[in-house]
Design a protein around this motif. Sequence first.
Motif, mmCIF file in Angstrom:
data_model
loop_
_atom_site.group_PDB
_atom_site.id
_atom_site.type_symbol
_atom_site.label_atom_id
_atom_site.label_comp_id
_atom_site.label_asym_id
_atom_site.label_seq_id
_atom_site.Cartn_x
_atom_site.Cartn_y
_atom_site.Cartn_z
ATOM 1 N N CYS A 302 -19.338 -7.863 4.561
ATOM 2 C CA CYS A 302 -19.591 -6.929 3.457
ATOM 3 C C CYS A 302 -18.656 -5.724 3.538
ATOM 4 C CB CYS A 302 -21.047 -6.466 3.485
ATOM 5 S SG CYS A 302 -22.244 -7.727 3.007
ATOM 6 N N GLY A 303 -18.464 -5.182 4.739
ATOM 7 C CA GLY A 303 -17.553 -4.057 4.904
ATOM 8 C C GLY A 303 -16.122 -4.435 4.596
ATOM 9 N N TYR A 304 -15.707 -5.606 5.062
ATOM 10 C CA TYR A 304 -14.347 -6.092 4.819
ATOM 11 C C TYR A 304 -14.101 -6.266 3.321
ATOM 12 C CZ TYR A 304 -10.433 -9.398 4.678
ATOM 13 O OH TYR A 304 -9.240 -10.022 4.403
ATOM 14 N N GLU A 305 -15.023 -6.911 2.633
ATOM 15 C CA GLU A 305 -14.855 -7.182 1.199
ATOM 16 C C GLU A 305 -14.806 -5.881 0.401
ATOM 17 O OE1 GLU A 305 -15.691 -7.724 -2.911
ATOM 18 O OE2 GLU A 305 -17.105 -6.784 -1.512
ATOM 19 N N PHE A 306 -15.671 -4.921 0.742
ATOM 20 C CA PHE A 306 -15.702 -3.654 0.019
ATOM 21 C C PHE A 306 -14.395 -2.883 0.216
ATOM 22 C CE2 PHE A 306 -16.647 0.934 -0.003
ATOM 23 C CZ PHE A 306 -17.089 1.069 -1.312
ATOM 24 N N MET A 307 -13.935 -2.796 1.446
ATOM 25 C CA MET A 307 -12.709 -2.048 1.713
ATOM 26 C C MET A 307 -11.517 -2.651 0.975
ATOM 27 S SD MET A 307 -13.205 0.624 3.669
ATOM 28 C CE MET A 307 -11.547 0.978 4.229
ATOM 29 N N HIS A 308 -11.385 -3.970 1.017
ATOM 30 C CA HIS A 308 -10.226 -4.601 0.380
ATOM 31 C C HIS A 308 -10.327 -4.589 -1.150
ATOM 32 C CE1 HIS A 308 -7.722 -6.231 3.679
ATOM 33 N NE2 HIS A 308 -8.826 -6.061 4.377
ATOM 34 N N ARG A 309 -11.534 -4.556 -1.663
ATOM 35 C CA ARG A 309 -11.693 -4.556 -3.123
ATOM 36 C C ARG A 309 -11.615 -3.153 -3.700
ATOM 37 N NH1 ARG A 309 -16.520 -3.846 -5.610
ATOM 38 N NH2 ARG A 309 -17.612 -4.528 -3.727
ATOM 39 N N GLU A 310 -12.227 -2.156 -3.062
ATOM 40 C CA GLU A 310 -12.360 -0.835 -3.664
ATOM 41 C C GLU A 310 -11.545 0.263 -2.987
ATOM 42 O OE1 GLU A 310 -13.702 -0.210 -6.412
ATOM 43 O OE2 GLU A 310 -14.925 -1.985 -6.795
ATOM 44 N N MET A 311 -11.044 0.014 -1.782
ATOM 45 C CA MET A 311 -10.278 1.046 -1.073
ATOM 46 C C MET A 311 -8.932 0.515 -0.604
ATOM 47 S SD MET A 311 -13.059 3.206 1.112
ATOM 48 C CE MET A 311 -14.351 4.145 0.291
ATOM 49 N N ASN A 312 -8.350 -0.371 -1.397
ATOM 50 C CA ASN A 312 -7.021 -0.873 -1.047
ATOM 51 C C ASN A 312 -5.954 0.147 -1.449
ATOM 52 O OD1 ASN A 312 -5.885 -1.621 -3.835
ATOM 53 N ND2 ASN A 312 -7.830 -2.718 -3.820
ATOM 54 N N ASN A 313 -4.774 -0.010 -0.898
ATOM 55 C CA ASN A 313 -3.757 1.024 -1.087
ATOM 56 C C ASN A 313 -3.145 1.032 -2.484
ATOM 57 O OD1 ASN A 313 -2.427 -1.439 -0.406
ATOM 58 N ND2 ASN A 313 -0.600 -0.318 0.273
ATOM 59 N N LYS A 314 -3.300 -0.033 -3.256
ATOM 60 C CA LYS A 314 -2.843 0.018 -4.648
ATOM 61 C C LYS A 314 -3.718 0.968 -5.461
ATOM 62 C CE LYS A 314 -1.406 -3.482 -6.964
ATOM 63 N NZ LYS A 314 -1.321 -4.796 -7.663
ATOM 64 N N LEU A 315 -5.033 0.848 -5.301
ATOM 65 C CA LEU A 315 -5.943 1.772 -5.989
ATOM 66 C C LEU A 315 -5.749 3.196 -5.476
ATOM 67 C CD1 LEU A 315 -9.277 -0.288 -6.166
ATOM 68 C CD2 LEU A 315 -7.706 0.223 -8.045
ATOM 69 N N TYR A 316 -5.619 3.316 -4.182
ATOM 70 C CA TYR A 316 -5.428 4.622 -3.538
ATOM 71 C C TYR A 316 -4.180 5.321 -4.079
ATOM 72 C CZ TYR A 316 -4.128 7.498 0.631
ATOM 73 O OH TYR A 316 -3.751 8.483 1.499
ATOM 74 N N ALA A 317 -3.081 4.597 -4.151
ATOM 75 C CA ALA A 317 -1.832 5.179 -4.627
ATOM 76 C C ALA A 317 -1.908 5.535 -6.104
ATOM 77 C CB ALA A 317 -0.676 4.203 -4.378
ATOM 78 N N GLN A 318 -2.504 4.646 -6.909
ATOM 79 C CA GLN A 318 -2.565 4.927 -8.331
ATOM 80 C C GLN A 318 -3.500 6.089 -8.636
ATOM 81 O OE1 GLN A 318 -0.344 3.626 -10.250
ATOM 82 N NE2 GLN A 318 -1.037 4.874 -11.964
ATOM 83 N N TYR A 319 -4.571 6.227 -7.850
ATOM 84 C CA TYR A 319 -5.469 7.378 -7.991
ATOM 85 C C TYR A 319 -4.728 8.688 -7.740
ATOM 86 C CZ TYR A 319 -8.764 10.805 -5.995
ATOM 87 O OH TYR A 319 -9.431 11.952 -5.658
ATOM 88 N N ILE A 320 -3.930 8.730 -6.684
ATOM 89 C CA ILE A 320 -3.188 9.952 -6.363
ATOM 90 C C ILE A 320 -2.204 10.284 -7.484
ATOM 91 C CG2 ILE A 320 -1.411 10.868 -4.802
ATOM 92 C CD1 ILE A 320 -2.991 9.592 -2.499
ATOM 93 N N VAL A 321 -1.540 9.283 -8.018
ATOM 94 C CA VAL A 321 -0.615 9.514 -9.132
ATOM 95 C C VAL A 321 -1.376 10.033 -10.358
ATOM 96 C CG1 VAL A 321 0.932 8.393 -10.785
ATOM 97 C CG2 VAL A 321 1.102 7.849 -8.344
ATOM 98 N N GLU A 322 -2.459 9.367 -10.716
ATOM 99 C CA GLU A 322 -3.205 9.745 -11.924
ATOM 100 C C GLU A 322 -3.811 11.137 -11.799
ATOM 101 O OE1 GLU A 322 -4.402 5.150 -13.175
ATOM 102 O OE2 GLU A 322 -5.889 6.443 -12.205
ATOM 103 N N ALA A 323 -4.418 11.444 -10.640
ATOM 104 C CA ALA A 323 -5.038 12.758 -10.465
ATOM 105 C C ALA A 323 -3.975 13.857 -10.439
ATOM 106 C CB ALA A 323 -5.863 12.776 -9.183
ATOM 107 N N ALA A 324 -2.875 13.615 -9.753
ATOM 108 C CA ALA A 324 -1.822 14.625 -9.659
ATOM 109 C C ALA A 324 -1.187 14.902 -11.014
ATOM 110 C CB ALA A 324 -0.758 14.171 -8.662
#
Length: 338
Positions: A302-324
């Motif tokens: 469950c932890g593995y699936e959540f991290m790879h689905r919701e906290m992967n670096n593509k989402l992380y990077a796009q969030y930083i771009v969008e918020a900035a």
Amino acid sequence: MRILHVAHQQLRKYGHTRVNWAQKLFYGLIKNDHHVQAFSDRDVAAFEAPLGIRELGKKRANKRLLQTVEAYQPDLMIVGHCDIISNTTIEEARQLCPGMVIAGCNNDPLFVPRNAENIARRCDIMDAFFVSTGVCELKPFEGKRARLWHMPNPVDPSIESSNVSQQSGMPHDLIFCSKSEAYTERGKIVTAIKESLSSTLNFYTPGSFGEPGVWGRDYDQALAESKMGLNLNRQEGYHWYSSARIAQMAGNGLLVFTDQRAGFDTLFPEQSLVYFSSTDELLDKLRQFHADDAMRKHWAACGYEFMHREMNNKLYAQYIVEAAMNLPFSHDYVWLEK
């Protein structure tokens, strides 16, 4: 989008690197089809300095960054942990490229005074600033130029490439890697586990008790050979704060044990992380999951699936771009506090 990423890229490690959140951000930006130029301040300072003495190359590194900004003309400059680059240089970079947005990122703990001072100093000149602690802890930095955001510790499937959540028979039942002893008493917990459970489970502790630390490929291998991992931070109780090991372990399918005071139960789904509030409770839960491998596999998956689905670096990077850049969010990021 043209993005200049200023952070330590560990070029002079020659492969013997630490797992690096800045590297994951760099990869995520590229995976999202941005045009990204890297600038590694520490490496440039060493390369430009007489005899490779980094301290003697700081002034040249600042000049080289300005040269890069002028030549590259980025839409966004992301500034990570790069103390060599001065605020004055960042202001000069803004003048060289007037339309450029500048965002800062800091993945270090607020309880280290020097780090808190660095964040406060950078917030004076950044348009946005991202910190790995929850936004409720960031009030001391409000009122400056920068808009404040939380950022999580991301996983990258090319880096967190193992999945031990469904495996059995690994050499290590439990792992904790650390050599840092400043601002912490977590060694007492590690010692208590060693003393109480050494006859019950195989506890691997690189960096402690005289064991050498592991880095690079050796660290990857150590995680791939472990069932469970301890997420012990130097200090606990900061909202949503964790060292990057939480992503490194959960992203490789280890079952992660972490202090409940960080409040990750409001971020992670049920039965994904194991929380404890005392050493005795931690010992009891370690015994419980060690004895029930099916339960260990379920929670770890469950932890593995959540991290790879919701906290992967593509989402992380796009969030930083969008918020900035003040863009509409393209995803319902789980770490955005409602």
